[in-house]
Design a protein around this motif. Structure first.
Motif, PDB file in Angstrom:
ATOM      1  N   PHE A  99      20.748  49.309 -32.612  1.00 45.52           N
ATOM      2  CA  PHE A  99      20.633  47.953 -32.093  1.00 45.52           C
ATOM      3  C   PHE A  99      20.069  46.989 -33.138  1.00 45.52           C
ATOM      4  CE2 PHE A  99      20.833  50.138 -27.905  1.00 45.52           C
ATOM      5  CZ  PHE A  99      21.965  49.496 -27.442  1.00 45.52           C
ATOM      6  N   VAL A 100      19.187  47.468 -33.982  1.00 43.35           N
ATOM      7  CA  VAL A 100      18.661  46.638 -35.064  1.00 43.35           C
ATOM      8  C   VAL A 100      19.784  46.313 -36.054  1.00 43.35           C
ATOM      9  CG1 VAL A 100      17.096  46.591 -37.052  1.00 43.35           C
ATOM     10  CG2 VAL A 100      16.269  47.428 -34.847  1.00 43.35           C
ATOM     11  N   LYS A 101      20.549  47.328 -36.449  1.00 44.34           N
ATOM     12  CA  LYS A 101      21.657  47.126 -37.393  1.00 44.34           C
ATOM     13  C   LYS A 101      22.707  46.167 -36.833  1.00 44.34           C
ATOM     14  CE  LYS A 101      21.262  51.655 -39.524  1.00 44.34           C
ATOM     15  NZ  LYS A 101      21.813  53.018 -39.537  1.00 44.34           N
ATOM     16  N   GLU A 102      22.953  46.262 -35.545  1.00 47.28           N
ATOM     17  CA  GLU A 102      23.946  45.391 -34.905  1.00 47.28           C
ATOM     18  C   GLU A 102      23.386  44.007 -34.585  1.00 47.28           C
ATOM     19  OE1 GLU A 102      27.286  46.126 -34.235  1.00 47.28           O
ATOM     20  OE2 GLU A 102      26.816  47.837 -35.531  1.00 47.28           O
ATOM     21  N   LYS A 103      22.119  43.792 -34.947  1.00 48.51           N
ATOM     22  CA  LYS A 103      21.425  42.522 -34.689  1.00 48.51           C
ATOM     23  C   LYS A 103      21.324  42.209 -33.192  1.00 48.51           C
ATOM     24  CE  LYS A 103      22.445  40.429 -39.162  1.00 48.51           C
ATOM     25  NZ  LYS A 103      22.743  41.585 -39.912  1.00 48.51           N
ATOM     26  N   ASN A 104      21.237  43.263 -32.396  1.00 46.57           N
ATOM     27  CA  ASN A 104      21.035  43.101 -30.953  1.00 46.57           C
ATOM     28  C   ASN A 104      19.559  43.163 -30.587  1.00 46.57           C
ATOM     29  OD1 ASN A 104      23.778  43.188 -30.896  1.00 46.57           O
ATOM     30  ND2 ASN A 104      23.971  45.063 -29.749  1.00 46.57           N
ATOM     31  N   LEU A 105      18.718  43.479 -31.584  1.00 46.05           N
ATOM     32  CA  LEU A 105      17.286  43.626 -31.347  1.00 46.05           C
ATOM     33  C   LEU A 105      16.560  42.941 -32.496  1.00 46.05           C
ATOM     34  CD1 LEU A 105      15.443  45.098 -29.283  1.00 46.05           C
ATOM     35  CD2 LEU A 105      15.447  47.052 -30.798  1.00 46.05           C
ATOM     36  N   SER A 106      15.763  41.929 -32.162  1.00 49.29           N
ATOM     37  CA  SER A 106      15.061  41.162 -33.188  1.00 49.29           C
ATOM     38  C   SER A 106      13.739  41.836 -33.548  1.00 49.29           C
ATOM     39  CB  SER A 106      14.782  39.753 -32.676  1.00 49.29           C
ATOM     40  OG  SER A 106      13.820  39.793 -31.632  1.00 49.29           O
ATOM     41  N   VAL A 107      13.137  41.367 -34.632  1.00 48.95           N
ATOM     42  CA  VAL A 107      11.830  41.864 -35.065  1.00 48.95           C
ATOM     43  C   VAL A 107      10.798  41.597 -33.968  1.00 48.95           C
ATOM     44  CG1 VAL A 107       9.975  41.541 -36.763  1.00 48.95           C
ATOM     45  CG2 VAL A 107      12.367  41.606 -37.512  1.00 48.95           C
ATOM     46  N   GLU A 108      10.883  40.426 -33.347  1.00 51.56           N
ATOM     47  CA  GLU A 108       9.937  40.084 -32.267  1.00 51.56           C
ATOM     48  C   GLU A 108      10.066  41.057 -31.097  1.00 51.56           C
ATOM     49  OE1 GLU A 108      12.147  37.717 -33.525  1.00 51.56           O
ATOM     50  OE2 GLU A 108      10.685  36.806 -34.885  1.00 51.56           O
ATOM     51  N   GLU A 109      11.292  41.401 -30.754  1.00 55.79           N
ATOM     52  CA  GLU A 109      11.504  42.345 -29.661  1.00 55.79           C
ATOM     53  C   GLU A 109      10.993  43.739 -30.034  1.00 55.79           C
ATOM     54  OE1 GLU A 109      15.447  40.633 -27.415  1.00 55.79           O
ATOM     55  OE2 GLU A 109      15.695  41.466 -29.432  1.00 55.79           O
ATOM     56  N   LEU A 110      11.196  44.132 -31.280  1.00 54.44           N
ATOM     57  CA  LEU A 110      10.661  45.423 -31.749  1.00 54.44           C
ATOM     58  C   LEU A 110       9.141  45.444 -31.669  1.00 54.44           C
ATOM     59  CD1 LEU A 110      12.838  46.375 -34.844  1.00 54.44           C
ATOM     60  CD2 LEU A 110      12.466  47.747 -32.803  1.00 54.44           C
ATOM     61  N   GLU A 111       8.525  44.340 -32.064  1.00 58.60           N
ATOM     62  CA  GLU A 111       7.061  44.247 -31.993  1.00 58.60           C
ATOM     63  C   GLU A 111       6.573  44.353 -30.549  1.00 58.60           C
ATOM     64  OE1 GLU A 111       6.285  40.585 -34.092  1.00 58.60           O
ATOM     65  OE2 GLU A 111       6.271  41.611 -36.045  1.00 58.60           O
TER      66      GLU A 111
END
Length: 122
Positions: A99-111
């Protein structure tokens, strides 16, 4: 854990039951989006859901009132585990990386996810 998976049509019926709690087939039909299936189709799907162990009934007069036997949370948990097992080699980190690679999950969402995981450890 739910005994089986749901087809798209079955899941649509379950979404209605999870939302309303319980109802007769006509109530379920009314709650479905357009284009609405035929009443007989809804009845057939409800019967299949009963056979699969997802739906129970109460007899009210001559009509069946339907209710979910499997919670939305229980089914969601099972579905996600199946998705991870089938497509990400059983690894949740592989799924998150995807999801990170596909840009479906932002850094903010990961945090936010990391913060949530840290809170659950306590």
């Amino acid at each position: 854990m739910p005994p089986k998976t749901l087809t798209k049509a079955e899941e649509q019926i379950m979404q209605v039951l999870w939302s309303v709690g319980k109802g007769f087939s006509r109530d379920i039909l009314e709650a479905l989006p357009q284009p609405k299936p035929h009443q007989n189709t809804v009845g057939t799907i409800l019967k299949i859901l009963q056979d699969k162990g997802f739906v129970g009934t109460n007899l009210v007069g001559r009509n069946h009132e339907y209710f979910a036997l499997v919670s939305k949370e229980e089914y969601s948990k099972s579905s996600v585990k199946s998705l991870v097992k089938g497509y990400f080699d059983g690894s949740f980190s592989n799924m998150v990386s995807f999801f990170v690679k596909e840009k479906n999950l932002s850094v903010e969402e990961l945090e936010k996810l990391l913060l949530q995981m840290k809170k659950q450890k306590k």
